[in-house]
Design a protein around this motif. Structure first.
Motif, PDB file in Angstrom:
ATOM      1  N   GLU A  77       0.831  -1.204   0.000  1.00 60.14           N
ATOM      2  CA  GLU A  77       0.000   0.000   0.000  1.00 60.14           C
ATOM      3  C   GLU A  77       0.870   1.259   0.000  1.00 60.14           C
ATOM      4  O   GLU A  77       0.609   2.206  -0.757  1.00 60.14           O
ATOM      5  N   ILE A  78       1.899   1.265   0.833  1.00 62.22           N
ATOM      6  CA  ILE A  78       2.796   2.427   0.877  1.00 62.22           C
ATOM      7  C   ILE A  78       3.551   2.574  -0.442  1.00 62.22           C
ATOM      8  O   ILE A  78       3.667   3.679  -0.993  1.00 62.22           O
ATOM      9  N   PHE A  79       4.054   1.454  -0.976  1.00 65.87           N
ATOM     10  CA  PHE A  79       4.866   1.517  -2.195  1.00 65.87           C
ATOM     11  C   PHE A  79       4.076   2.072  -3.368  1.00 65.87           C
ATOM     12  O   PHE A  79       4.555   2.965  -4.090  1.00 65.87           O
ATOM     13  N   VAL A 103       5.360  -9.793  -5.510  1.00 66.95           N
ATOM     14  CA  VAL A 103       4.934 -11.038  -6.164  1.00 66.95           C
ATOM     15  C   VAL A 103       3.821 -11.698  -5.363  1.00 66.95           C
ATOM     16  O   VAL A 103       2.794 -12.141  -5.910  1.00 66.95           O
ATOM     17  N   ILE A 104       4.009 -11.774  -4.051  1.00 66.46           N
ATOM     18  CA  ILE A 104       2.996 -12.413  -3.191  1.00 66.46           C
ATOM     19  C   ILE A 104       1.689 -11.631  -3.240  1.00 66.46           C
ATOM     20  O   ILE A 104       0.601 -12.206  -3.358  1.00 66.46           O
ATOM     21  N   GLU A 105       1.809 -10.296  -3.160  1.00 70.38           N
ATOM     22  CA  GLU A 105       0.599  -9.478  -3.177  1.00 70.38           C
ATOM     23  C   GLU A 105      -0.154  -9.649  -4.488  1.00 70.38           C
ATOM     24  O   GLU A 105      -1.388  -9.770  -4.503  1.00 70.38           O
ATOM     25  N   LYS A 129      -5.540   6.826   5.289  1.00 73.73           N
ATOM     26  CA  LYS A 129      -4.931   7.231   4.016  1.00 73.73           C
ATOM     27  C   LYS A 129      -3.773   8.187   4.271  1.00 73.73           C
ATOM     28  O   LYS A 129      -3.699   8.851   5.293  1.00 73.73           O
ATOM     29  N   PHE A 130      -2.892   8.275   3.277  1.00 74.59           N
ATOM     30  CA  PHE A 130      -1.855   9.301   3.343  1.00 74.59           C
ATOM     31  C   PHE A 130      -2.512  10.664   3.142  1.00 74.59           C
ATOM     32  O   PHE A 130      -3.522  10.805   2.472  1.00 74.59           O
TER      33      PHE A 130
END
Length: 677
Positions: free
Chosen positions: A394-396, A445-447, A660-661
């Motif tokens: 989410e951050i990335f 990849v996992i996400e 949220k940011f």
């Protein structure tokens, strides 16, 4: 007549004598009766027993003949039971101290168990035989009723003991006491041989690779197994497991105390962001690895060694409880606490650190905590990994959006490099570095797999490139926000040079390419030239020599022109110097080079001018007003330009609002920033 009276008196005397004799005899008889009264009472008391003694004589002949056989059949098993009972109490003296002679103690204990088993199996038969003979005696009136009643009461009491299975009553509690002593010996062996593992608060990698074969000596393990055998035979397995878990989990906790793990109890409300606890997060990974590879690995092996004969379920359940009570849950809870903290870019790095630590221990976790008994640990671990992956992704994916939001803010008032630019450049290099790129790729990849989407490495590269494009767009927008165009040139010089110098030779620089880097270098040169032309480059023209050649207008006229031009130069110089003294060039090379360019443009012209025309004003009373500077003082002043101001370093942040940011940023305009750790 006289004769008649005499005869009457004679008769009276005879009667009196006879009456006296009778009274004397009565008195003698009374005394005799009084003397024999106690004997009569004694005889009266003995009559019932005498009656009982002679009753068999009155019983039927057949009953009297058969009673002997009945009594013999009842007495034989009863006698055997009594002999075993006597033997049990004889064993009490043979029970030695289990600490000094455990094999002997266990041997005597086993014989005691066998004797009690014999009692338990044969008491019923003996009681039944005795009951039969008592019933026979009662039916045929062969014995006294009170005697038979006492026998019946005794037999009823024996039946109650047998029904309630109170074996302790059969041996006076001897077996239970012996088993209690054996439990105490089990606890003593564990406690005296369970020594906390000494560890350093900063374990070295070499230390982590060294795992002891077993935390208990083989001889002690064999003794524990021997004790377990006897206690299990007496339904005391649960108590043994409880003692084992208590002692061993306490030992593991004592081993962990040296690591100062108080930070594991921290709550989200106790810190502002992950940056304030990044040291704890770094320690967490080392401490978790140390605990798993040293402590829990050893406990896993020891549980297997001690309880292996009882089956996988028993010893795995025992290990699971030790791990839970010793602190593995606290480690997982700390990781969860980090995931619940406010979102910011640093948190992404810390989440990747947590994922790397868990991934490094993945095989160990699967082996140690993969059994059905460790369901709670498995669920907490899965939940933590899910939170880490989702939080990191989410951050990335929102980073570029957050950078774009920052351009709504004003640029640094001193023309320096915005903190955002410094941070993002370092941050991207961190993500592309050996420590994070493979981990971030694995997380992405996992996400994607959870969303049934395919991940390509290009997605990671493109996102980082988008991040840098957003930075470039921000710089363009900020450069146009300055009212002073010369300051915007300083701003652009600073930032283009920073991007070129600090990204050249880095992974991000390689990704962006040499042409991109050269472009920023060229931009720096371009804005440096414009800056000089539009600011300091205008000053030499103020020292014009026009009208001074050969003093064409006379000496007085020449002096006035020199004064006028020096005054204009001084005013422009002072104004420019004052303004640009508040501007900053963080990079030392850029600052020194720029100052030298300015000096080369100003000082030689000024020196030549003063050498040629300075004497015209030196003799004037107000000479200091016009010959305000020497070439050396100018050079010194120009070299002092663009110095960075002392600042309190901070970190680029995006604050959390309703999950949220937002576009908040702290200390954005500091000219320097600590490296991303």
């Amino acid at each position: 007549m006289e004769e008649i009276v005499d005869k009457g008196i004679e008769h009276l005397a005879s009667a009196r004598k006879s009456l006296k004799l009778s009274i004397d005899k009565s008195k003698a008889l009374g005394l005799s009766l009084q003397k024999i009264r106690p004997r009569l009472d004694e005889i009266n008391q003995r009559l019932p027993s005498l009656e009982a003694a002679v009753r068999p004589i009155r019983a039927q002949k057949d009953a009297l003949i058969a009673v002997g056989g009945h009594i013999n059949r009842a007495v034989v098993p009863a006698t055997a039971v009594l002999k075993v009972f006597d033997a049990i109490h004889g064993l009490e003296k043979s029970l030695s101290d289990p600490q000094s002679d455990l094999p002997g103690y266990l041997g005597v204990l086993k014989r005691l168990e066998e004797a009690l088993m014999f009692l338990g199996e044969n008491c019923g038969m003996a009681i039944q035989w005795l009951a039969d003979i008592v019933e026979y005696l009662d039916d045929y009136k062969v014995a006294d009723g009170r005697f038979i009643s006492n026998l019946k009461n005794a037999l009823e009491h024996l039946r109650e003991l047998q029904t309630n299975e109170e074996k302790g009553c059969l041996d006076g509690g001897l077996l239970e006491a012996a088993l209690d002593r054996l439990e105490s010996e089990f606890r003593r062996l564990l406690a005296e041989n369970s020594v906390p593992l000494p560890m350093s608060s900063s374990p070295l990698p070499g230390e982590q690779a060294c795992i002891a074969p077993s935390p208990l000596p083989v001889a002690v393990i064999k003794k524990l197994q021997a004790i377990l055998g006897r206690l299990i035979a007496n339904n005391r397995l649960e108590k043994c497991i409880s003692i084992y878990i208590e002692v061993r989990s306490s030992n593991v906790r004592a081993s962990l105390q040296a690591l100062n793990l108080d930070y594991l109890e921290i709550s989200v409300s106790e810190f502002n962001d992950v940056l304030s606890i990044e040291d704890h997060i770094a320690q967490w990974g080392k401490h978790l690895e140390f605990a798993v590879k040293h402590l829990f690995e050893a406990e896993y092996k020891l549980c297997n060694d001690v309880f292996d004969r009882l089956g996988l379920d028993v010893w795995m359940s025992c290990f699971a409880k030790i791990a839970a009570q010793a602190g593995i849950l606290a480690f997982l809870q700390f990781g969860k606490t980090v995931t619940e903290s406010k979102k910011d870019p640093i948190k992404l790095l810390k989440l990747l650190d947590i994922f790397a630590s868990l991934n490094k221990l993945r095989l160990d976790f699967n082996r140690l905590f993969g059994g059905g008994a460790c369901v709670e640990i498995q669920n907490l671990t899965r939940d933590l990994i899910k939170r880490v992956i989702e939080g990191a992704c989410e951050i990335f994916w929102e980073l570029s959006i957050q950078v774009e939001l920052q351009k709504q803010l004003p640029p640094p008032p001193d023309g320096s490099v915005p903190k955002l630019v410094i941070f993002i450049a370092d941050y991207c290099n961190k993500l592309l570095g050996d420590d994070y790129k493979s981990i971030l790729s694995q997380v992405l990849v996992i996400e994607r797999s959870w969303k049934h989407e395919k991940f390509q490495e290009r997605l990671l590269i493109d996102e980082l490139l988008n991040l840098m494009r957003a930075v470039e767009l921000n710089l363009e927008k900020w450069s146009k926000a300055y009212e002073d165009t010369v300051l915007s040139f300083i701003f652009l010089m600073n930032n283009h040079w920073h991007l070129y110098k600090h990204l050249k030779g880095t992974k991000l620089g390689s990704l962006l390419g040499d042409s991109w880097l050269r472009e920023h270098e060229q931009y720096k040169e371009y804005y440096s030239a414009i800056f000089l032309t539009e600011s300091w480059g205008k000053l030499p023209s103020l020292l014009s020599r026009e009208g001074l050649i050969l003093f064409s207008g006379g000496r007085a006229t020449a002096r006035d022109l020199v004064k006028k031009r020096l005054k204009a130069f001084n005013e422009s110089f002072d104004d420019m110097y004052k303004k640009q003294s508040n501007w900053v060039m963080v990079d030392k090379d850029l600052r020194e080079k720029t100052c030298q360019v300015i000096i080369q443009a100003i000082v030689p012209v000024y020196r030549s001018y003063m050498q040629n025309y300075g004497p015209l004003v030196d003799q004037d009373a107000s000479a200091s007003k016009y010959a305000k500077y020497t070439a050396q003082s100018l050079e010194k002043m120009l070299n002092s330009l663009f110095q960075p101001k002392p600042v309190k370093y901070g970190s680029f942040k995006v604050r959390q609002s309703s999950g949220k940011f937002n576009n908040g940023v702290t200390d954005q305009y500091h000219s320097t920033s600590p490296k991303v750790k």
